[in-house]
Design an enzyme around this catalytic site. Sequence first.
Site, PDB file in Angstrom:
ATOM      1  N   PHE A  22      33.639  40.096  38.300  1.00 32.69           N
ATOM      2  CA  PHE A  22      34.934  39.629  38.802  1.00 32.69           C
ATOM      3  C   PHE A  22      34.924  39.543  40.325  1.00 32.69           C
ATOM      4  O   PHE A  22      35.967  39.649  40.957  1.00 32.69           O
ATOM      5  CB  PHE A  22      36.050  40.569  38.322  1.00 32.69           C
ATOM      6  CG  PHE A  22      36.098  40.721  36.828  1.00 32.69           C
ATOM      7  CD1 PHE A  22      36.756  39.768  36.050  1.00 32.69           C
ATOM      8  CD2 PHE A  22      35.468  41.781  36.197  1.00 32.69           C
ATOM      9  CE1 PHE A  22      36.792  39.891  34.667  1.00 32.69           C
ATOM     10  CE2 PHE A  22      35.495  41.906  34.812  1.00 32.69           C
ATOM     11  CZ  PHE A  22      36.158  40.964  34.043  1.00 32.69           C
ATOM     12  N   LEU A  23      33.731  39.398  40.903  1.00 36.59           N
ATOM     13  CA  LEU A  23      33.676  39.467  42.364  1.00 36.59           C
ATOM     14  C   LEU A  23      34.299  38.240  43.011  1.00 36.59           C
ATOM     15  O   LEU A  23      34.237  37.139  42.483  1.00 36.59           O
ATOM     16  CB  LEU A  23      32.254  39.697  42.858  1.00 36.59           C
ATOM     17  CG  LEU A  23      31.148  38.682  42.579  1.00 36.59           C
ATOM     18  CD1 LEU A  23      31.168  37.554  43.585  1.00 36.59           C
ATOM     19  CD2 LEU A  23      29.806  39.400  42.636  1.00 36.59           C
TER      20      LEU A  23
ATOM     21  N   GLY B 213      50.430  26.384  49.014  1.00 39.46           N
ATOM     22  CA  GLY B 213      49.693  25.599  49.999  1.00 39.46           C
ATOM     23  C   GLY B 213      48.908  24.504  49.313  1.00 39.46           C
ATOM     24  O   GLY B 213      49.391  23.919  48.333  1.00 39.46           O
TER      25      GLY B 213
ATOM     26  N   ARG C  64      32.431  24.095  47.738  1.00 37.63           N
ATOM     27  CA  ARG C  64      32.562  23.495  46.403  1.00 37.63           C
ATOM     28  C   ARG C  64      34.039  23.302  46.064  1.00 37.63           C
ATOM     29  O   ARG C  64      34.839  24.207  46.182  1.00 37.63           O
ATOM     30  CB  ARG C  64      31.895  24.401  45.348  1.00 37.63           C
ATOM     31  CG  ARG C  64      30.374  24.358  45.409  1.00 37.63           C
ATOM     32  CD  ARG C  64      29.763  25.313  44.430  1.00 37.63           C
ATOM     33  NE  ARG C  64      30.033  26.707  44.774  1.00 37.63           N
ATOM     34  CZ  ARG C  64      29.769  27.748  43.993  1.00 37.63           C
ATOM     35  NH1 ARG C  64      29.229  27.546  42.810  1.00 37.63           N
ATOM     36  NH2 ARG C  64      30.042  28.969  44.383  1.00 37.63           N
TER      37      ARG C  64
ATOM     38  N   CYS D 185      34.638  28.489  41.078  1.00 38.72           N
ATOM     39  CA  CYS D 185      35.007  29.252  39.875  1.00 38.72           C
ATOM     40  C   CYS D 185      36.307  28.782  39.235  1.00 38.72           C
ATOM     41  O   CYS D 185      36.299  28.285  38.113  1.00 38.72           O
ATOM     42  CB  CYS D 185      35.090  30.729  40.213  1.00 38.72           C
ATOM     43  SG  CYS D 185      33.546  31.348  40.887  1.00 38.72           S
TER      44      CYS D 185
HETATM   45  C1  UGA Z   1      37.668  33.946  41.890  1.00 39.72           C
HETATM   46  C2  UGA Z   1      38.385  35.186  41.315  1.00 39.72           C
HETATM   47  O1  UGA Z   1      39.397  35.620  42.210  1.00 39.72           O
HETATM   48  C3  UGA Z   1      37.361  36.309  41.092  1.00 39.72           C
HETATM   49  O2  UGA Z   1      38.008  37.423  40.480  1.00 39.72           O
HETATM   50  C4  UGA Z   1      36.258  35.801  40.172  1.00 39.72           C
HETATM   51  O3  UGA Z   1      35.263  36.780  39.941  1.00 39.72           O
HETATM   52  C5  UGA Z   1      35.599  34.602  40.829  1.00 39.72           C
HETATM   53  O4  UGA Z   1      36.596  33.570  41.039  1.00 39.72           O
HETATM   54  C6  UGA Z   1      34.519  34.104  39.909  1.00 39.72           C
HETATM   55  O5  UGA Z   1      34.835  33.606  38.820  1.00 39.72           O
HETATM   56  O6  UGA Z   1      33.326  34.296  40.213  1.00 39.72           O
HETATM   57  P1  UGA Z   1      36.896  33.231  44.356  1.00 39.72           P
HETATM   58  O7  UGA Z   1      36.460  31.923  43.749  1.00 39.72           O
HETATM   59  O8  UGA Z   1      35.990  33.931  45.302  1.00 39.72           O
HETATM   60  O9  UGA Z   1      37.200  34.300  43.184  1.00 39.72           O
HETATM   61  O10 UGA Z   1      38.248  32.909  45.117  1.00 39.72           O
HETATM   62  P2  UGA Z   1      39.751  33.456  45.116  1.00 39.72           P
HETATM   63  O11 UGA Z   1      39.900  34.491  46.137  1.00 39.72           O
HETATM   64  O12 UGA Z   1      40.217  33.732  43.750  1.00 39.72           O
HETATM   65  O13 UGA Z   1      40.505  32.143  45.638  1.00 39.72           O
HETATM   66  C7  UGA Z   1      40.444  30.939  44.862  1.00 39.72           C
HETATM   67  C8  UGA Z   1      41.201  29.836  45.534  1.00 39.72           C
HETATM   68  O14 UGA Z   1      42.615  30.061  45.418  1.00 39.72           O
HETATM   69  C9  UGA Z   1      40.934  29.642  47.027  1.00 39.72           C
HETATM   70  O15 UGA Z   1      40.784  28.249  47.278  1.00 39.72           O
HETATM   71  C10 UGA Z   1      42.172  30.204  47.690  1.00 39.72           C
HETATM   72  O16 UGA Z   1      42.435  29.598  48.936  1.00 39.72           O
HETATM   73  C11 UGA Z   1      43.235  29.847  46.667  1.00 39.72           C
HETATM   74  N1  UGA Z   1      44.452  30.687  46.730  1.00 39.72           N
HETATM   75  C12 UGA Z   1      44.372  32.024  46.511  1.00 39.72           C
HETATM   76  C13 UGA Z   1      45.695  30.085  46.970  1.00 39.72           C
HETATM   77  O17 UGA Z   1      45.793  28.859  47.139  1.00 39.72           O
HETATM   78  N2  UGA Z   1      46.815  30.871  46.994  1.00 39.72           N
HETATM   79  C14 UGA Z   1      46.740  32.211  46.791  1.00 39.72           C
HETATM   80  O18 UGA Z   1      47.820  32.860  46.828  1.00 39.72           O
HETATM   81  C15 UGA Z   1      45.504  32.797  46.550  1.00 39.72           C
END
Ligand code: UGA
Length: 457
Positions: free
Chosen positions: A171-172, A275, A352, A282
């Site tokens: 879940f990283l 936003g 990506r 992912c």
């Molecule tokens: C995500 C999950 O959060 C992890 O738990 C999971 O392990 C990982 O995918 C995976 O499947 O490997 P990640 O892709 O690193 O992690 O990114 P996030 O921090 O989840 O952010 C995802 C997207 O949502 C980003 O583009 C971020 O800018 C956006 N976001 C996040 C928003 O637009 N609003 C928010 O309030 C939060």
Amino acid sequence: MTATTDASPAPTDAAATAAQRVGVVGLGYLGAVHAACMAELGHHVVGYDIDQAKLDALKEGRAPFFEPGLPELLTRVCSGEADGEITFTTEVGDLKACDVVFVCVGTPQRKGELAADTTYVQRAFEALADVVKGPALLVGKSTVPVGTAARLADVLAERAPHLELAWNPEFLREGHAVTDTLSPDRFVLGTTSPRAEALLRRVYARPIAAGTPVLIADYATAELVKVAANAFLATKISFINAMAEVCEAAGGDVKVLADAIGHDDRIGRKFLNAGVGFGGGCLPKDIRAFMARAGELGADQALTFLREVDGINMRRRAKVVDLAREACGGSFIGRKVAVLGAAFKPHSDDVRDSPAISIAAQARLQGADVVVTDPEAVANAQRLWGDLTYTTSTEEALSGADVVLLLTEWPQYVGLDPAHVATLVRGTQVIDGRNVLDAAAWRAAGFTYRALGRPNA
Ligand code: UGA
């Protein structure tokens, strides 16, 4: 599924804390971090990948991607300062003596389809079946369509009955990968075998002893936990972005709305930042693959809402392009657009499915002169979308711009002094795609500030 928050049956005896011989197959984002963290937890790790250049970099403590803390950890585990140790190889046969091998290869979206491509996972398990001597445990960490583990278990039962299979999703989060691996929120161990469970508890003995909860699940549930978690996060983001659309129509302020509903513990404020929406390797891929798999299982109706989640997410990108064109006076032609941020989120160089790049590319296609800047992601963006102009200098990107788009909330962009920016740009239009700038300060500096789901003041 059963959950335990205590350390039982770990590590009261010497065996429970003993170092294991751990193999890691696929040293991409997940695998490189997992391998380094396994050495940090005291194990003897062999990391396998087909890419010699990647291994050479890892050996020297250089991560092939930007991840805070990883170079330091790699240097530590490669130089023998950690309790465990790590070696790297391009020979799968070097994994033959492992007690446990984690498979961390990618499952990209298939071209022209929603479904995930599990070819690399399949190949990795087949290769391991032929070389690992055993008795040993093969552990899938890749994000796969539900049913994959059961199919792989059948393959192993036939080709390598001395090997057991468990599914242990990760879940990283990019940008927090090391801490998420060393002290995760929970471990999900997909296995019905007491021996496999005990072995995984030995591998993760330290974080379990420190209180990380362990949940035991069957294969299908373990596979589903991962995609369900990502689907929930994507839904939460699209929910607040849908509220932003309504706020735009009704004259409300989505940021205040998010703060207000977020105070309710049952809702929570996290992942309610409206936003330009979610991107990365992912969330977009996983919700699409989840829908595709549910369709194959005859449960497609259960996940039709994820189409809307995807649709809302994409509409936000189009909305920013519309706002930017409007800010340019109705046409991008002959206008310079400064794009602050290329990565899909801050503290990452991953582009990506980045909303920032998608918006920049659409503005470019409509005739704008687009200059993109990012502290870490310029090289990756340039490799994939050569048609845009890039610079690592924020000032250069802003210089002479008719409109400024903030699309990735790096702290250095959030902290920009609008009065200084005003001396660099040609126009006075700023669009805050992440709702993070101080609207009053930008307006006071003479800018027309526009954001998503917020009043125009
Ligand atoms: C995500 C999950 O959060 C992890 O738990 C999971 O392990 C990982 O995918 C995976 O499947 O490997 P990640 O892709 O690193 O992690 O990114 P996030 O921090 O989840 O952010 C995802 C997207 O949502 C980003 O583009 C971020 O800018 C956006 N976001 C996040 C928003 O637009 N609003 C928010 O309030 C939060």
